[in-house]
Write a protein that holds these residues in place. Structure first.
Motif, PDB file in Angstrom:
ATOM      1  N   GLN A  94       0.837  -1.190   0.000  1.00 23.18           N
ATOM      2  CA  GLN A  94       0.000   0.000   0.000  1.00 23.18           C
ATOM      3  C   GLN A  94       0.881   1.252   0.000  1.00 23.18           C
ATOM      4  O   GLN A  94       2.041   1.208   0.402  1.00 23.18           O
ATOM      5  CB  GLN A  94      -0.916   0.013   1.230  1.00 23.18           C
ATOM      6  N   ILE A  95       0.312   2.375  -0.458  1.00 20.33           N
ATOM      7  CA  ILE A  95       1.035   3.631  -0.438  1.00 20.33           C
ATOM      8  C   ILE A  95       1.444   3.935   1.010  1.00 20.33           C
ATOM      9  O   ILE A  95       0.630   3.885   1.924  1.00 20.33           O
ATOM     10  CB  ILE A  95       0.178   4.786  -1.003  1.00 20.33           C
ATOM     11  N   GLY A  96       2.720   4.215   1.205  1.00 21.45           N
ATOM     12  CA  GLY A  96       3.245   4.453   2.548  1.00 21.45           C
ATOM     13  C   GLY A  96       3.979   3.259   3.127  1.00 21.45           C
ATOM     14  O   GLY A  96       4.740   3.401   4.088  1.00 21.45           O
ATOM     15  N   ASP A  97       3.773   2.060   2.546  1.00 21.61           N
ATOM     16  CA  ASP A  97       4.510   0.875   2.984  1.00 21.61           C
ATOM     17  C   ASP A  97       5.974   0.980   2.545  1.00 21.61           C
ATOM     18  O   ASP A  97       6.313   1.699   1.588  1.00 21.61           O
ATOM     19  CB  ASP A  97       3.906  -0.402   2.398  1.00 21.61           C
ATOM     20  N   CYS A  98       6.838   0.226   3.218  1.00 21.48           N
ATOM     21  CA  CYS A  98       8.272   0.281   2.914  1.00 21.48           C
ATOM     22  C   CYS A  98       8.771  -1.056   2.380  1.00 21.48           C
ATOM     23  O   CYS A  98       8.207  -2.115   2.673  1.00 21.48           O
ATOM     24  CB  CYS A  98       9.073   0.660   4.158  1.00 21.48           C
ATOM     25  N   ILE A  99       9.837  -0.985   1.602  1.00 19.98           N
ATOM     26  CA  ILE A  99      10.507  -2.181   1.081  1.00 19.98           C
ATOM     27  C   ILE A  99      12.005  -1.913   1.087  1.00 19.98           C
ATOM     28  O   ILE A  99      12.440  -0.761   0.942  1.00 19.98           O
ATOM     29  CB  ILE A  99      10.006  -2.538  -0.336  1.00 19.98           C
ATOM     30  N   SER A 100      12.795  -2.965   1.261  1.00 21.50           N
ATOM     31  CA  SER A 100      14.254  -2.823   1.325  1.00 21.50           C
ATOM     32  C   SER A 100      14.846  -2.717  -0.080  1.00 21.50           C
ATOM     33  O   SER A 100      14.533  -3.519  -0.959  1.00 21.50           O
ATOM     34  CB  SER A 100      14.868  -4.017   2.054  1.00 21.50           C
ATOM     35  N   VAL A 101      15.724  -1.733  -0.272  1.00 26.97           N
ATOM     36  CA  VAL A 101      16.350  -1.466  -1.564  1.00 26.97           C
ATOM     37  C   VAL A 101      17.864  -1.461  -1.390  1.00 26.97           C
ATOM     38  O   VAL A 101      18.398  -0.816  -0.486  1.00 26.97           O
ATOM     39  CB  VAL A 101      15.885  -0.106  -2.136  1.00 26.97           C
ATOM     40  N   SER A 102      18.574  -2.170  -2.266  1.00 28.99           N
ATOM     41  CA  SER A 102      20.026  -2.297  -2.156  1.00 28.99           C
ATOM     42  C   SER A 102      20.750  -1.183  -2.894  1.00 28.99           C
ATOM     43  O   SER A 102      20.157  -0.379  -3.617  1.00 28.99           O
ATOM     44  CB  SER A 102      20.477  -3.637  -2.753  1.00 28.99           C
ATOM     45  N   ASN A 103      22.071  -1.169  -2.730  1.00 30.85           N
ATOM     46  CA  ASN A 103      22.930  -0.353  -3.590  1.00 30.85           C
ATOM     47  C   ASN A 103      22.810  -0.845  -5.022  1.00 30.85           C
ATOM     48  O   ASN A 103      22.301  -1.937  -5.284  1.00 30.85           O
ATOM     49  CB  ASN A 103      24.394  -0.468  -3.152  1.00 30.85           C
ATOM     50  N   SER A 104      23.299  -0.062  -5.948  1.00 33.11           N
ATOM     51  CA  SER A 104      23.255  -0.465  -7.351  1.00 33.11           C
ATOM     52  C   SER A 104      24.374  -1.450  -7.659  1.00 33.11           C
ATOM     53  O   SER A 104      25.435  -1.423  -7.030  1.00 33.11           O
ATOM     54  CB  SER A 104      23.367   0.760  -8.267  1.00 33.11           C
ATOM     55  N   GLU A 105      24.119  -2.316  -8.622  1.00 31.14           N
ATOM     56  CA  GLU A 105      25.088  -3.309  -9.075  1.00 31.14           C
ATOM     57  C   GLU A 105      25.022  -3.382 -10.599  1.00 31.14           C
ATOM     58  O   GLU A 105      24.060  -2.966 -11.214  1.00 31.14           O
ATOM     59  CB  GLU A 105      24.765  -4.691  -8.491  1.00 31.14           C
ATOM     60  N   GLY A 106      26.051  -3.951 -11.207  1.00 30.04           N
ATOM     61  CA  GLY A 106      26.043  -4.142 -12.650  1.00 30.04           C
ATOM     62  C   GLY A 106      27.420  -3.954 -13.244  1.00 30.04           C
ATOM     63  O   GLY A 106      28.245  -3.199 -12.724  1.00 30.04           O
ATOM     64  N   SER A 107      27.673  -4.640 -14.348  1.00 29.75           N
ATOM     65  CA  SER A 107      29.002  -4.611 -14.974  1.00 29.75           C
ATOM     66  C   SER A 107      29.085  -3.635 -16.137  1.00 29.75           C
ATOM     67  O   SER A 107      30.160  -3.438 -16.709  1.00 29.75           O
ATOM     68  CB  SER A 107      29.357  -6.020 -15.480  1.00 29.75           C
ATOM     69  N   PHE A 108      27.951  -3.009 -16.517  1.00 31.29           N
ATOM     70  CA  PHE A 108      27.967  -2.103 -17.664  1.00 31.29           C
ATOM     71  C   PHE A 108      28.749  -0.834 -17.334  1.00 31.29           C
ATOM     72  O   PHE A 108      28.614  -0.259 -16.254  1.00 31.29           O
ATOM     73  CB  PHE A 108      26.545  -1.738 -18.077  1.00 31.29           C
ATOM     74  N   LYS A 109      29.577  -0.386 -18.294  1.00 20.97           N
ATOM     75  CA  LYS A 109      30.361   0.840 -18.127  1.00 20.97           C
ATOM     76  C   LYS A 109      30.032   1.808 -19.258  1.00 20.97           C
ATOM     77  O   LYS A 109      29.892   1.404 -20.423  1.00 20.97           O
ATOM     78  CB  LYS A 109      31.868   0.537 -18.159  1.00 20.97           C
ATOM     79  N   LYS A 110      29.924   3.090 -18.930  1.00 21.43           N
ATOM     80  CA  LYS A 110      29.653   4.105 -19.955  1.00 21.43           C
ATOM     81  C   LYS A 110      30.745   4.139 -21.018  1.00 21.43           C
ATOM     82  O   LYS A 110      30.490   4.522 -22.157  1.00 21.43           O
ATOM     83  CB  LYS A 110      29.525   5.480 -19.304  1.00 21.43           C
ATOM     84  N   SER A 111      31.938   3.725 -20.641  1.00 21.88           N
ATOM     85  CA  SER A 111      33.045   3.716 -21.602  1.00 21.88           C
ATOM     86  C   SER A 111      32.771   2.806 -22.793  1.00 21.88           C
ATOM     87  O   SER A 111      33.373   2.973 -23.858  1.00 21.88           O
ATOM     88  CB  SER A 111      34.341   3.286 -20.906  1.00 21.88           C
ATOM     89  N   GLN A 112      31.854   1.858 -22.627  1.00 19.30           N
ATOM     90  CA  GLN A 112      31.512   0.945 -23.721  1.00 19.30           C
ATOM     91  C   GLN A 112      30.806   1.654 -24.867  1.00 19.30           C
ATOM     92  O   GLN A 112      30.759   1.127 -25.980  1.00 19.30           O
ATOM     93  CB  GLN A 112      30.617  -0.197 -23.200  1.00 19.30           C
ATOM     94  N   VAL A 113      30.246   2.834 -24.596  1.00 23.61           N
ATOM     95  CA  VAL A 113      29.469   3.521 -25.633  1.00 23.61           C
ATOM     96  C   VAL A 113      30.005   4.909 -25.977  1.00 23.61           C
ATOM     97  O   VAL A 113      29.429   5.597 -26.817  1.00 23.61           O
ATOM     98  CB  VAL A 113      27.980   3.641 -25.217  1.00 23.61           C
ATOM     99  N   GLN A 114      31.099   5.331 -25.368  1.00 21.64           N
ATOM    100  CA  GLN A 114      31.584   6.699 -25.556  1.00 21.64           C
ATOM    101  C   GLN A 114      31.881   7.028 -27.014  1.00 21.64           C
ATOM    102  O   GLN A 114      31.624   8.156 -27.466  1.00 21.64           O
ATOM    103  CB  GLN A 114      32.840   6.938 -24.704  1.00 21.64           C
ATOM    104  N   THR A 115      32.435   6.084 -27.761  1.00 14.57           N
ATOM    105  CA  THR A 115      32.770   6.318 -29.179  1.00 14.57           C
ATOM    106  C   THR A 115      31.968   5.399 -30.090  1.00 14.57           C
ATOM    107  O   THR A 115      32.392   5.087 -31.202  1.00 14.57           O
ATOM    108  CB  THR A 115      34.282   6.106 -29.404  1.00 14.57           C
TER     109      THR A 115
END
Length: 482
Positions: free
Chosen positions: A329-350
Motif C-alpha cells: 500500500q502507499i506508505g509501505d516500505c521495502i528494502s532497496v540495495s545499492n546499485s550493481e552491474g558490470s555495464f560501463k559508460k566507456s563501452q558507448v563513448q565512441t
C-alpha cells in the motif's frame, strides 16, 4: 566533502562489496520445494556438519570437499556445506557442482538471482575463508592516525590491488564542531560525479561507498561504538512506496522514495535489488530503475533525481515475489540495495551502432541507455530497438517509442510479436538467427558496434548464441541482469 550532524560520529571500517546471482529452474523431486527446504533449515538438524562450530577454511581444505556427497562452496568469503541443499536447488545439482570445492561467487554473478543465499544457506555455514590481507598505500594527511583515515578497497574478482589502483586509494580526515562533523575524502581520480558516491545516514551511522575504477571503497562511521566486522554484502535501506500506476494490463510503475539522508543515483546500465521476507524466507529480485516516462527523460536529459527510484515491474499472478509487491500500500516500505552491474559508460563513448534486443520488461535497462547515447554520444549513427512481446497489449511505452523515433532519426524501433492478432502487420515470431541477420546490420563494415540483450534467461542465452553465430564478438555483446 560530506557534512553530517555531530552526533553521527565516528569509528571507521571497510569491507568488500557483494553481488549475487541465481539460476535456471529444473524439475524438483516431490518434497523438495522452497517451503520444504525452509522447514528443513528450521528443524534443528546439523546441516553444516560441524555441530554448530564455525571454522576458518583454507583453499586447500575447500578443494577437498568437491563431491556431490561432500560439497562445500565459497561465496563472498563465506564457506557453505551445500550437500544437503543439492536436491532442493532449482537450478539442479550439476549447476551447483560447477562451484564445488572452490569460490562460486562468479557463478552467482553471471546469472539472475532471486533468493538471498545468505538467508537460504545460513544453517549450512561452515565458516570464513582465510584470505591474505589486501595491500594498501597511504598519503600524508593532517594529524589523524593512519588507522582511522585509511579506506581499504577490494575488487570483487581480484584479491590484491594492482599498482595503478593503489595510487587511487582514498584517505579521509574529519573536522568536528558542536553541531557538525565534516568528512573530507581525498583521491587522485579526476571526474568523480554523483553516480560514484552513495551516502546513507541512518540511526547515527554514516556509510559512504566511493566507486573508483572497478573498486569500491567503504567508509563506515558511527557514534561511540566500535565498527562491526561484518558489514560486507549488499547494503539495504528502507524505501517508502509513494505511487503505483499502470503501464499495461500486467505491468506497473512503482515510485519509491529514498530515506531523507540517503543519496543513491543508479548509473546507466545498473540495477538494484528489492528484498522482502515471504513465508519466512528473504526473497531478493533485481530491477532496473527507469524514468516516469521515456519522453520526460529526453525533455530533461541532464536532470537526475537522487531522492526517488521508479521501477517498471510486471506482476505475475502465480509468482512468488511480484504479487506480494503488488499488495504493498502507499506508505509501505521495502528494502532497496545499492546499485550493481558490470555495464560501463566507456563501452558507448565512441559508439557508432547500438542495437538493443529486449523481451518484455527486459526493456527497462534500455531506457536510461537510450537517453544517454542519444544525448551524449556524438559518434552515434544508429540506435535500434528490437522489442519482443507476445501481443500488442504487452508492448511497454509503445506510443512514446514511436514518438521518439519520429523526433530522432538515429533511433528506430521494431516491434516483434510471438502471438499477434490477424490484424497485426508488423514482424512476428521469436528471436532467431534469421531474424537477427535481417534486422541487426552495421551502418558500415567496420563500425564500432554494441548489442545489448535483456529478457528471460532463455531469450538472453539464445540471443547471445545467435549473435555470435552471425560473427559478432564477445566484446560487442552485453547482456543485462535485469
Amino acid at each position: 566533502m560530506l557534512n553530517v550532524p555531530a552526533q553521527a560520529f565516528p569509528a571507521p571500517g571497510s569491507q568488500q562489496r557483494a553481488a549475487l546471482g541465481g539460476r535456471s529452474k529444473v524439475p524438483l523431486k516431490p518434497g523438495r520445494s522452497l517451503m520444504d527446504w525452509t522447514r528443513l533449515t528450521k528443524s534443528g538438524k546439523d546441516l553444516a556438519g560441524l555441530k554448530g562450530q564455525l571454522i576458518k577454511v583454507t583453499e586447500e581444505e575447500l578443494a577437498k570437499h568437491s563431491k556431490k556427497d561432500d560439497c562445500w562452496i565459497c561465496i563472498r568469503g563465506l564457506v557453505y556445506n551445500i550437500t544437503p541443499y543439492m536436491e532442493y536447488h532449482p537450478g539442479g545439482e550439476d549447476e551447483l557442482m560447477r562451484a564445488a570445492g572452490r569460490d562460486g561467487t562468479d557463478l552467482f554473478d553471471q546469472v539472475h538471482r532471486w533468493v538471498n543465499y545468505e538467508s537460504m544457506l545460513k544453517e549450512c555455514l561452515v565458516g570464513r575463508m582465510t584470505l591474505k590481507p589486501v595491500a594498501v598505500t597511504t598519503e600524508a594527511c593532517c594529524a589523524i592516525s593512519e588507522e582511522k583515515r585509511l579506506l581499504n578497497g577490494m575488487l570483487p574478482k581480484i584479491k590484491v590491488l594492482d599498482s595503478s589502483s593503489k595510487d587511487l586509494t582514498p584517505s579521509y580526515e574529519w573536522f568536528q564542531t558542536d553541531y557538525l562533523v565534516t568528512v573530507v575524502i581525498y583521491t587522485k581520480q579526476k571526474g568523480i560525479n554523483s553516480e560514484m558516491v552513495i551516502v546513507d545516514h541512518q540511526d547515527g551511522k554514516l556509510r559512504v561507498d566511493i566507486i573508483l575504477r572497478n573498486y569500491s571503497y567503504l567508509l563506515h562511521i558511527e557514534l561511540s561504538y566500535a565498527v562491526q566486522e561484518d558489514i560486507a554484502g549488499l547494503y539495504y535501506r528502507k524505501c517508502k512506496l509513494i505511487s503505483k500506476t499502470e503501464v499495461t494490463h500486467d505491468t506497473k510503475l512503482f515510485c519509491l522514495m529514498l530515506p531523507q539522508s540517503t543519496h543513491l543515483q543508479v548509473p546507466v546500465g545498473q540495477h538494484i535489488f528489492l528484498k522482502q521476507i515471504i513465508a519466512g524466507t528473504e526473497i531478493v529480485k533485481p530491477y532496473t530503475p527507469v524514468s516516469c516516462s521515456l519522453k520526460s527523460d529526453f525533455k530533461e536529459p541532464s536532470h537526475h533525481d537522487s531522492t526517488h527510484l521508479i521501477l517498471m515491474i510486471k506482476i505475475y499472478p502465480n509468482g512468488l515475489f511480484t504479487p506480494e509487491l503488488d499488495h504493498l500500500q502507499i506508505g509501505d516500505c521495502i528494502s532497496v540495495s545499492n546499485s550493481e552491474g558490470s555495464f560501463k559508460k566507456s563501452q558507448v563513448q565512441t559508439l557508432e551502432d547500438l542495437f538493443l534486443l529486449a523481451a518484455g520488461t527486459g526493456f527497462t535497462p534500455m531506457v536510461k541507455l537510450l537517453n544517454y547515447v542519444l544525448t551524449n554520444v556524438c559518434s552515434l549513427r544508429i540506435a535500434k530497438l528490437l522489442f519482443f512481446n507476445k501481443t500488442e497489449d504487452d508492448i511497454l511505452w509503445r506510443s512514446q517509442l514511436e514518438e521518439l523515433a519520429l523526433q530522432d532519426k538515429r533511433f528506430e524501433v521494431q516491434f516483434i510479436l510471438s502471438e499477434p492478432t490477424k490484424e497485426w502487420m508488423g514482424k512476428q515470431g521469436k528471436i532467431s538467427s534469421s531474424l537477427l541477420s535481417e534486422l541487426v546490420k552495421r551502418s558500415k563494415k567496420d563500425s564500432k558496434t554494441l548489442i545489448c540483450v535483456c529478457g528471460p534467461a532463455l531469450f538472453t542465452e539464445q540471443g547471445i548464441r545467435f549473435l555470435q553465430d552471425l560473427g559478432y564478438s564477445k566484446e560487442e555483446i552485453h547482456s543485462f541482469t535485469a
